[in-house]
Design a protein around this motif. Structure first.
Motif, mmCIF file in Angstrom:
data_model
loop_
_atom_site.group_PDB
_atom_site.id
_atom_site.type_symbol
_atom_site.label_atom_id
_atom_site.label_comp_id
_atom_site.label_asym_id
_atom_site.label_seq_id
_atom_site.Cartn_x
_atom_site.Cartn_y
_atom_site.Cartn_z
ATOM 1 N N ASN A 86 51.700 30.820 37.324
ATOM 2 C CA ASN A 86 50.940 31.564 36.331
ATOM 3 C C ASN A 86 49.690 32.128 36.986
ATOM 4 O O ASN A 86 48.969 31.410 37.672
ATOM 5 N N ASP A 87 49.438 33.418 36.777
ATOM 6 C CA ASP A 87 48.314 34.128 37.391
ATOM 7 C C ASP A 87 47.187 34.255 36.367
ATOM 8 O O ASP A 87 47.187 35.167 35.547
ATOM 9 N N TYR A 88 46.236 33.315 36.412
ATOM 10 C CA TYR A 88 45.104 33.296 35.484
ATOM 11 C C TYR A 88 43.920 34.056 36.060
ATOM 12 O O TYR A 88 43.666 34.031 37.252
ATOM 13 N N ASP A 89 43.153 34.705 35.161
ATOM 14 C CA ASP A 89 41.908 35.374 35.528
ATOM 15 C C ASP A 89 40.820 34.815 34.611
ATOM 16 O O ASP A 89 40.961 34.828 33.388
ATOM 17 N N PHE A 90 39.746 34.330 35.218
ATOM 18 C CA PHE A 90 38.662 33.702 34.459
ATOM 19 C C PHE A 90 37.411 34.574 34.397
ATOM 20 O O PHE A 90 36.342 34.108 34.055
#
Length: 177
Positions: free
Chosen positions: A37-41
């Motif tokens: 999963n490619d999360y961006d914070f």
């Protein structure tokens, strides 16, 4: 926009459920693999998270060159739990003349229910879409196995967290009846 996506998805599911009445080769199966999963914070910080994915599926072979199926997929990573209901259509391209080994390539669409571990973020249902490819090997007329790759575009965004995409690599086994 979400209403249109829901209407398209409902149409695809209704069509999928009516095909087994016409087809003779139905199947059920399961798969296990890895989901990234490619999360961006926000503020330029992103993180790829890799954890197991578990899948159950059922479908039908429309003919020797195509299959249509539903997949339930579960993934639990350090940020959220995901449960997906997917509708997929694959073209089967023979690699060997006896069609024991096939390359498959296809499209997927469905819904993803994301339940973040952080209590400040709400659960959400989101439309997902993408495609898959891989190799299928027929062990005998009733049993087959496959190794596959699936890319899913996601549109989850809450507060400072967003999930752009998920990628799955899996090994599956199917039983035809």
């Amino acid at each position: 926009m979400m209403k249109t996506k829901s209407l398209v998805l409902a149409s695809v599911v209704a069509t999928t459920l009516s095909i087994p009445a016409m087809a003779a080769d139905n199947f059920v199966g399961a798969a296990y693999g890895n989901q990234q999963n490619d999360y961006d914070f926000g503020s330029g910080y992103s993180k790829d998270v890799n954890d197991p994915t578990y899948q159950l599926r059922a479908g039908t072979y429309i003919n020797n060159e195509a299959r249509l199926y539903l997949t339930y997929s579960f993934n639990d990573d350090e940020f959220a739990k995901q449960q997906m209901g997917l509708v997929s259509y694959d073209f089967l391209i023979p690699v060997t003349s006896d069609q024991k080994l096939n390359w498959f390539v296809g499209a997927t669409a469905g819904m993803n229910h994301i339940s973040p571990d952080a209590s400040s973020l709400d659960s959400a249902n989101r439309f997902v879409w993408g495609g898959q490819t891989g190799l299928q090997y027929k062990i005998n007329p009733k049993l087959s196995t496959e190794v596959g790759y699936r890319y899913l575009k996601q549109d989850y965004s809450k507060s400072i967290v967003s999930l752009d995409n998920s990628q799955q690599v899996y090994l599956g086994v199917d039983y035809r009846f």
